[in-house]
Motif scaffolding. Sequence first.
Motif, PDB file in Angstrom:
ATOM      1  N   ALA A   1       0.843  -1.198   0.000  1.00  0.00           N
ATOM      2  CA  ALA A   1       0.000   0.000   0.000  1.00  0.00           C
ATOM      3  C   ALA A   1       0.878   1.247   0.000  1.00  0.00           C
ATOM      4  CB  ALA A   1      -0.907  -0.006   1.230  1.00  0.00           C
ATOM      5  N   ARG A   2       0.507   2.221  -0.801  1.00  0.00           N
ATOM      6  CA  ARG A   2       1.273   3.471  -0.847  1.00  0.00           C
ATOM      7  C   ARG A   2       0.829   4.391   0.288  1.00  0.00           C
ATOM      8  NH1 ARG A   2       2.867   4.909  -6.885  1.00  0.00           N
ATOM      9  NH2 ARG A   2       3.084   2.780  -7.624  1.00  0.00           N
TER      10      ARG A   2
ATOM     11  N   LEU B   1       2.980  -3.025   9.750  1.00  0.00           N
ATOM     12  CA  LEU B   1       1.650  -2.564   9.348  1.00  0.00           C
ATOM     13  C   LEU B   1       1.786  -1.675   8.116  1.00  0.00           C
ATOM     14  CD1 LEU B   1       0.226  -1.586  12.866  1.00  0.00           C
ATOM     15  CD2 LEU B   1      -0.119  -3.721  11.619  1.00  0.00           C
ATOM     16  N   GLU B   2       0.874  -1.836   7.180  1.00  0.00           N
ATOM     17  CA  GLU B   2       0.905  -1.049   5.954  1.00  0.00           C
ATOM     18  C   GLU B   2      -0.004   0.173   6.073  1.00  0.00           C
ATOM     19  OE1 GLU B   2       0.694  -3.026   2.152  1.00  0.00           O
ATOM     20  OE2 GLU B   2       1.030  -4.950   3.146  1.00  0.00           O
TER      21      GLU B   2
ATOM     22  N   GLY C   1      -1.345   6.200   8.346  1.00  0.00           N
ATOM     23  CA  GLY C   1      -0.989   6.951   7.147  1.00  0.00           C
ATOM     24  C   GLY C   1       0.224   6.423   6.414  1.00  0.00           C
ATOM     25  N   TYR C   2       1.176   5.866   7.131  1.00  0.00           N
ATOM     26  CA  TYR C   2       2.435   5.403   6.556  1.00  0.00           C
ATOM     27  C   TYR C   2       2.745   3.996   7.057  1.00  0.00           C
ATOM     28  CZ  TYR C   2       3.175  10.305   5.403  1.00  0.00           C
ATOM     29  OH  TYR C   2       3.030  11.574   4.893  1.00  0.00           O
TER      30      TYR C   2
ATOM     31  N   LEU D   1      -8.675   0.112   2.583  1.00  0.00           N
ATOM     32  CA  LEU D   1      -8.471  -0.066   4.020  1.00  0.00           C
ATOM     33  C   LEU D   1      -8.019  -1.488   4.299  1.00  0.00           C
ATOM     34  CD1 LEU D   1     -11.563   1.809   5.500  1.00  0.00           C
ATOM     35  CD2 LEU D   1      -9.211   2.630   5.281  1.00  0.00           C
ATOM     36  N   LEU D   2      -7.095  -1.629   5.226  1.00  0.00           N
ATOM     37  CA  LEU D   2      -6.575  -2.939   5.617  1.00  0.00           C
ATOM     38  C   LEU D   2      -6.995  -3.225   7.057  1.00  0.00           C
ATOM     39  CD1 LEU D   2      -2.999  -2.475   4.148  1.00  0.00           C
ATOM     40  CD2 LEU D   2      -4.930  -3.672   3.106  1.00  0.00           C
ATOM     41  N   PHE D   3      -7.351  -4.464   7.317  1.00  0.00           N
ATOM     42  CA  PHE D   3      -7.879  -4.843   8.626  1.00  0.00           C
ATOM     43  C   PHE D   3      -7.037  -5.944   9.254  1.00  0.00           C
ATOM     44  CE2 PHE D   3     -11.357  -3.206   6.083  1.00  0.00           C
ATOM     45  CZ  PHE D   3     -12.000  -2.347   6.956  1.00  0.00           C
ATOM     46  N   ASP D   4      -7.103  -6.030  10.587  1.00  0.00           N
ATOM     47  CA  ASP D   4      -6.479  -7.119  11.320  1.00  0.00           C
ATOM     48  C   ASP D   4      -7.007  -8.444  10.760  1.00  0.00           C
ATOM     49  OD1 ASP D   4      -5.019  -7.832  14.026  1.00  0.00           O
ATOM     50  OD2 ASP D   4      -6.872  -9.018  13.996  1.00  0.00           O
TER      51      ASP D   4
END
Length: 126
Positions: free
Chosen positions: A8-9, A36-37, A73-74, A99-102
């Motif tokens: 992910a950017r 974490l991304e 954010g980063y 969005l990325l999730f656990d």
Amino acid sequence: MEALTEKARNLAFILSEANGYRSRETLTIAAGSGVLEAGTVLGMVTASKKFTGAPDVETVGIEGAETAAAVLGYGVDATDVDVDVVCLTNDAEVKAPMLLFDASVDDPTKRAAKIADLAALGIKAR
């Protein structure tokens, strides 16, 4: 030819945000959270006031983090040490598919609950 998968950017998930930097805060990602991304949905650990990926249910040692409270954010590596990083905390629109999730947030109903938590903060997923 080998396939290349990009991570992910940074901040690419943002559609819009409040003027200036009102939507952003520097938060501390708790050591032990791992890599974490950008775009990871975060929850705040009640005891330490530090953040980690928001799990589906209360987990021993990270009570409180099950409620989504920010979006990373980063990309960071918080495997061994706490990391301070800019996150989106309010008044913004984000790209829901980015969005990325656990890993425990593994179905659409659980994701919808996290998105509802973000909406309560003024972060709308579109």
